[in-house]
Design a protein around this motif. Structure first.
Motif, PDB file in Angstrom:
ATOM      1  N   GLU A  61      -3.832  10.345   8.571  1.00 33.05           N
ATOM      2  CA  GLU A  61      -3.783   9.275   7.570  1.00 33.05           C
ATOM      3  C   GLU A  61      -3.656   7.901   8.244  1.00 33.05           C
ATOM      4  N   ASN A  87      -4.896  11.784   0.259  1.00 30.24           N
ATOM      5  CA  ASN A  87      -5.490  10.773   1.131  1.00 30.24           C
ATOM      6  C   ASN A  87      -6.980  10.990   1.381  1.00 30.24           C
TER       7      ASN A  87
ATOM      8  N   SER B  24       3.151   4.993   5.743  1.00 32.48           N
ATOM      9  CA  SER B  24       2.121   5.289   4.758  1.00 32.48           C
ATOM     10  C   SER B  24       2.163   4.271   3.612  1.00 32.48           C
ATOM     11  N   ASP B  25       3.384   3.935   3.188  1.00 34.69           N
ATOM     12  CA  ASP B  25       3.544   2.978   2.093  1.00 34.69           C
ATOM     13  C   ASP B  25       3.052   1.587   2.494  1.00 34.69           C
ATOM     14  N   LYS B  27       0.975   0.864   4.787  1.00 38.69           N
ATOM     15  CA  LYS B  27      -0.470   0.917   5.004  1.00 38.69           C
ATOM     16  C   LYS B  27      -1.225   0.701   3.686  1.00 38.69           C
ATOM     17  N   SER B  28      -0.780   1.401   2.636  1.00 35.24           N
ATOM     18  CA  SER B  28      -1.502   1.239   1.365  1.00 35.24           C
ATOM     19  C   SER B  28      -1.273  -0.155   0.769  1.00 35.24           C
ATOM     20  N   LYS B  31      -3.589  -2.526   2.669  1.00 37.14           N
ATOM     21  CA  LYS B  31      -4.970  -2.294   2.236  1.00 37.14           C
ATOM     22  C   LYS B  31      -5.242  -3.038   0.931  1.00 37.14           C
TER      23      LYS B  31
END
Lengths: 119, 140
Positions: A61, A87, B24-25, B27-28, B31
């Motif tokens: 990811e 994802n 992950s958080d 990253k989104s 984006k």
């Protein structure tokens, strides 16, 4: 190479849904150490690994890797699979050893990348 | 300095399977802010390795992220054992991680070098017995 061709080459099963013809993969990186993957793999490579904990999918990811091939018959757990689906990561599974899987894929045209150690 | 957005993450040191949730958080979020993909990827790699380190070595900690129009800074702070020799810790392949971490795919002595490689600037301050603070900047 399309995911469907990769599957044929290493006799893999598909554990997530994939849109046929969507993903054309030309390069791969294989490792069980995720730090090496984070150091050397590029986006959109195929990741070949025998490490089946959730950190494999996390690593994919982070790197925008769109397809993971588990070898040696390893399978991701439920958490990993859910993460992959969320994802948009395609997950494949083959019973071949990493050596054999890499060899067959190389023979079929998949290549590695350049390892840059900053030297 | 008004033009920034701040995020804070609490890293749980007990649960290795959750390592990477903060990265992950962010990253989104980045984006969604249309930050260039290469910078987003480098932030994700640097922060993810940092998260892993905090869980392996320090029983968790906090990550403070500030997003500016042209860069991002992140401050990873723990109250773990500290790093006695930072130069040594920066060498590729040098690791003090326990064996069980290696079986999870980490602990190869690539964490800090990867963080340095992925970021544009990195500073480590550490006091043995008190903790470590790593500050990283990624330019967009």
């Amino acid at each position: 190479m399309l995911v469907s061709e990769i599957m044929k080459t290493v006799n893999a099963t598909l554990l997530t849904k994939d849109l046929p013809g969507q993903r054309d993969i030309s390069h791969a990186f294989s490792a069980d150490m995720m730090s090496d993957v984070l150091a050397y793999a590029d986006s959109h490579m195929l990741l070949i690994t025998g490490l089946s904990n959730p950190q494999t999918i996390r690593t994919a990811e982070m790197l925008d890797i769109s397809c993971v091939l588990y070898v040696r018959g390893k399978k991701p757990d439920e958490l990993s699979l859910a993460m992959a689906k969320r994802n948009g990561i395609t997950v494949l599974c083959s019973n071949l050893s990493m050596f054999d899987a890499c060899g067959l894929l190389y023979q079929a045209g998949i290549r590695g990348g350049i390892i840059n150690n900053g030297e | 300095m008004e033009n920034k957005i701040h995020f804070q993450y609490l890293i749980d040191g007990d649960d290795f399977t959750r390592a990477g949730e903060a990265s992950s958080d962010i990253k989104s979020k980045l984006k969604m802010m249309n930050i260039n993909p290469d910078a987003v990827r480098r932030v994700a790699i640097a922060m993810y390795e940092g998260e892993i380190n905090m869980i392996i070595h320090a029983d968790g900690g906090t990550i403070d992220v500030d997003v500016y129009p042209d860069k991002l800074t992140m401050v990873l702070k723990d109250t773990g054992p500290g790093i006695p020799d930072i130069d040594k810790a920066m060498e590729e392949g040098y690791s003090t991680a326990p064996d069980n971490i290696v079986s999870l795919g980490f602990g190869a002595g690539m964490g800090l070098p990867n963080m340095k490689r992925a970021s544009d600037e990195m500073e480590i301050s550490s006091v043995v017995g008190q903790g470590t603070t790593v500050t990283m900047t990624v330019l967009f």
